[in-house]
Write an enzyme that holds these catalytic residues in place. Structure first.
Site, PDB file in Angstrom:
ATOM      1  N   LYS A  80       0.839  -1.204   0.000  1.00 55.89           N
ATOM      2  CA  LYS A  80       0.000   0.000   0.000  1.00 55.89           C
ATOM      3  C   LYS A  80       0.870   1.249   0.000  1.00 55.89           C
ATOM      4  O   LYS A  80       0.559   2.240  -0.654  1.00 55.89           O
ATOM      5  CB  LYS A  80      -0.923   0.020   1.223  1.00 55.89           C
ATOM      6  CG  LYS A  80      -2.083  -0.931   1.087  1.00 55.89           C
ATOM      7  CD  LYS A  80      -3.145  -0.643   2.134  1.00 55.89           C
ATOM      8  CE  LYS A  80      -4.228  -1.700   2.115  1.00 55.89           C
ATOM      9  NZ  LYS A  80      -5.173  -1.577   3.206  1.00 55.89           N
ATOM     10  N   LYS A  99      -9.844  -4.117  -4.340  1.00 54.78           N
ATOM     11  CA  LYS A  99     -10.541  -2.928  -4.854  1.00 54.78           C
ATOM     12  C   LYS A  99      -9.642  -2.089  -5.740  1.00 54.78           C
ATOM     13  O   LYS A  99     -10.111  -1.314  -6.544  1.00 54.78           O
ATOM     14  CB  LYS A  99     -11.075  -2.092  -3.691  1.00 54.78           C
ATOM     15  CG  LYS A  99     -12.283  -2.735  -3.054  1.00 54.78           C
ATOM     16  CD  LYS A  99     -12.692  -2.034  -1.779  1.00 54.78           C
ATOM     17  CE  LYS A  99     -13.505  -2.980  -0.935  1.00 54.78           C
ATOM     18  NZ  LYS A  99     -13.525  -2.618   0.475  1.00 54.78           N
ATOM     19  N   LYS A 132      -4.342 -11.145  -6.362  1.00 56.96           N
ATOM     20  CA  LYS A 132      -5.501 -11.237  -5.465  1.00 56.96           C
ATOM     21  C   LYS A 132      -6.591 -10.276  -5.931  1.00 56.96           C
ATOM     22  O   LYS A 132      -6.281  -9.170  -6.389  1.00 56.96           O
ATOM     23  CB  LYS A 132      -5.005 -10.844  -4.062  1.00 56.96           C
ATOM     24  CG  LYS A 132      -6.017 -10.919  -2.972  1.00 56.96           C
ATOM     25  CD  LYS A 132      -5.412 -10.428  -1.673  1.00 56.96           C
ATOM     26  CE  LYS A 132      -5.258  -8.912  -1.655  1.00 56.96           C
ATOM     27  NZ  LYS A 132      -4.851  -8.365  -0.373  1.00 56.96           N
TER      28      LYS A 132
HETATM   29  P1  TYM Z   1     -10.200  -5.843   4.671  1.00 59.50           P
HETATM   30  O1  TYM Z   1     -11.253  -4.859   5.011  1.00 59.50           O
HETATM   31  O2  TYM Z   1      -9.197  -5.488   3.618  1.00 59.50           O
HETATM   32  O3  TYM Z   1     -10.843  -7.217   4.254  1.00 59.50           O
HETATM   33  C1  TYM Z   1     -11.875  -7.832   4.999  1.00 59.50           C
HETATM   34  C2  TYM Z   1     -11.706  -9.340   4.947  1.00 59.50           C
HETATM   35  O4  TYM Z   1     -11.747  -9.800   3.590  1.00 59.50           O
HETATM   36  C3  TYM Z   1     -10.645 -10.670   3.353  1.00 59.50           C
HETATM   37  N1  TYM Z   1     -10.233 -10.556   1.931  1.00 59.50           N
HETATM   38  C4  TYM Z   1     -10.169 -11.601   1.075  1.00 59.50           C
HETATM   39  N2  TYM Z   1     -10.422 -12.913   1.240  1.00 59.50           N
HETATM   40  C5  TYM Z   1     -10.276 -13.728   0.147  1.00 59.50           C
HETATM   41  N3  TYM Z   1      -9.887 -13.270  -1.072  1.00 59.50           N
HETATM   42  C6  TYM Z   1      -9.622 -11.955  -1.288  1.00 59.50           C
HETATM   43  N4  TYM Z   1      -9.265 -11.527  -2.497  1.00 59.50           N
HETATM   44  C7  TYM Z   1      -9.761 -11.054  -0.176  1.00 59.50           C
HETATM   45  N5  TYM Z   1      -9.587  -9.712  -0.022  1.00 59.50           N
HETATM   46  C8  TYM Z   1      -9.887  -9.433   1.264  1.00 59.50           C
HETATM   47  C9  TYM Z   1      -9.558 -10.180   4.292  1.00 59.50           C
HETATM   48  O5  TYM Z   1      -8.597 -11.191   4.542  1.00 59.50           O
HETATM   49  C10 TYM Z   1     -10.350  -9.801   5.522  1.00 59.50           C
HETATM   50  O6  TYM Z   1     -10.559 -10.926   6.357  1.00 59.50           O
HETATM   51  N6  TYM Z   1      -6.804  -5.387   8.333  1.00 59.50           N
HETATM   52  C11 TYM Z   1      -8.121  -5.900   8.012  1.00 59.50           C
HETATM   53  C12 TYM Z   1      -9.232  -5.323   8.891  1.00 59.50           C
HETATM   54  C13 TYM Z   1      -9.050  -5.524  10.354  1.00 59.50           C
HETATM   55  C14 TYM Z   1      -9.154  -6.759  11.060  1.00 59.50           C
HETATM   56  C15 TYM Z   1      -8.994  -6.413  12.432  1.00 59.50           C
HETATM   57  C16 TYM Z   1      -9.367  -8.086  10.674  1.00 59.50           C
HETATM   58  C17 TYM Z   1      -8.837  -4.538  11.263  1.00 59.50           C
HETATM   59  N7  TYM Z   1      -8.793  -5.067  12.519  1.00 59.50           N
HETATM   60  C18 TYM Z   1      -9.018  -7.393  13.416  1.00 59.50           C
HETATM   61  C19 TYM Z   1      -9.394  -9.065  11.661  1.00 59.50           C
HETATM   62  C20 TYM Z   1      -9.222  -8.719  13.028  1.00 59.50           C
HETATM   63  C21 TYM Z   1      -8.451  -5.524   6.580  1.00 59.50           C
HETATM   64  O7  TYM Z   1      -7.978  -4.541   6.064  1.00 59.50           O
HETATM   65  O8  TYM Z   1      -9.426  -6.286   6.007  1.00 59.50           O
END
Ligand code: TYM
Length: 328
Positions: free
Chosen positions: A113, A197, A194
């Protein structure tokens, strides 16, 4: 017997795509049963990349509605917005004193990022410390996430263990729960990347709230390969294997078994599109209904934050006492 606690977070940065749904949201829904499940819309994390305030507000509400439409039931789980529970930011600071600069520098998500952005905020760098705080604040046992969060989860475990050994037993050491299928949904046009967005081509990305006709078209145009054999082989046949894992995750079947049922790419694409549409159609309908009453969504989120705070205040108090802060 005490029920185990589940916690996960998702960013309100625009609507989720099917990677978010299959890798994470679908498992949030499943894990509501049999666990004390806590799910958080992480707006504090979202502002590590500057956002338009009105858009952030609208996206936060929409995401809550979409999560409910997907099956999160505020009666059976705790669903809330991170900034409504101030202990996240407070414990986040304690975590910044617990994880090291070196550890944060090794986080691959920051590197990716950071390389893409013109303005790299300090928060984008310390983001995983706040994520550790989110998880540890609820004495969490299990964290359902997609594969891309593996490294952040490892850091959360290390942070818990380090804090416990420095200041005495304070936090539960959490475990990640990564789905066996579709933990990493790939871009339909660039199946080595992957799904995200920030996809290079819009045709590679399928949004949960996308028009169903458009979803059908994108699957029909999905990139495969030229050897013409339907086989589960993510390394050498990324496009075909991605379709098989999407179909597998949506229909709850093993992608390897599915591969044996197909001889043609065309049929696989059509069936995958149909299965995704059958899943998303009803979610889109429920979402539209929930959108009609934003005040009710806000009320449910306030109740969720109250429930979350009942746990968060106790755990934060434990942490602040153990670290040596004077009682006010
Ligand atoms: P975020 O908002 O980017 O994504 C949310 C969830 O979606 C999963 N994900 C995917 N799974 C499969 N294939 C993909 N292409 C794909 N893209 C995204 C992510 O693995 C995630 O589970 N840092 C985290 C948010 C967060 C969090 C937390 C998660 C903040 N605090 C505490 C767990 C526990 C994030 O940016 O997810």
């Amino acid at each position: 017997m005490t029920t185990s606690r589940v916690f996960s977070g998702i960013q309100p940065t625009g609507d989720p795509h099917i990677g978010n749904f299959l890798g994470a949201i679908q498992n949030y829904v499943r894990m509501q049963d049999g666990h004390d499940a806590v799910y958080c819309i992480v707006d504090l994390h979202a502002i590590t990349v500057p956002k338009d305030p009105e858009e952030l507000r609208a996206n936060t509400l929409r995401l809550a509605q979409l999560l409910m439409a997907s099956g999160l039931d505020p009666e059976r789980c705790t669903l809330f917005v991170q900034s409504h529970v101030p202990e996240h930011a407070q414990l986040g600071w304690l975590m910044e004193g617990t994880v090291s600069f070196g550890e944060l520098s090794r986080m691959t998500q920051f590197k990716e990022k950071g390389d893409r952005s013109e303005f790299v905020s300090a928060g984008l760098f310390t983001y995983p410390a706040l994520q550790a705080a989110d998880i540890l604040l609820y004495d969490t046992n299990f964290v359902p996430v997609g594969d891309d969060q593996r490294q952040h989860l490892e850091l959360s475990r290390d942070a818990a263990q380090r804090f416990n050994s420095r200041y005495g037993e304070t936090f539960v050491v959490p475990e990640h729960v990564i789905p066996p299928v579709a933990a990493r949904v790939m871009d339909l046009q660039r199946p080595d990347d992957k799904m995200s967005k920030s996809a290079a081509a819009e045709n590679g990305l399928v949004m949960m709230l996308e028009d169903l006709k458009s979803i059908e078209k994108k699957f029909k145009r999905a990139v495969t390969d030229s050897d013409g054999e339907v086989r589960w082989d993510p390394e050498n046949k990324a496009g075909v294997s991605n379709l098989l894992s999407i179909l597998g995750a949506v229909t709850d079947q093993d992608p390897k078994n599915l591969a044996e049922q197909y001889t043609q790419y065309g049929a696989l694409k059509v069936d995958t599109a149909e299965a995704v549409i059958a899943k998303l159609g009803p979610i889109q309908q429920r979402f539209a209904e929930l959108q009609a009453d934003p005040a009710e969504t806000s009320r449910l989120l306030r109740l969720g934050a109250e429930k979350a705070r009942e746990v968060a205040t106790v755990v934060y108090e434990r942490a602040r006492t153990n670290i040596g802060f004077l009682q006010p």
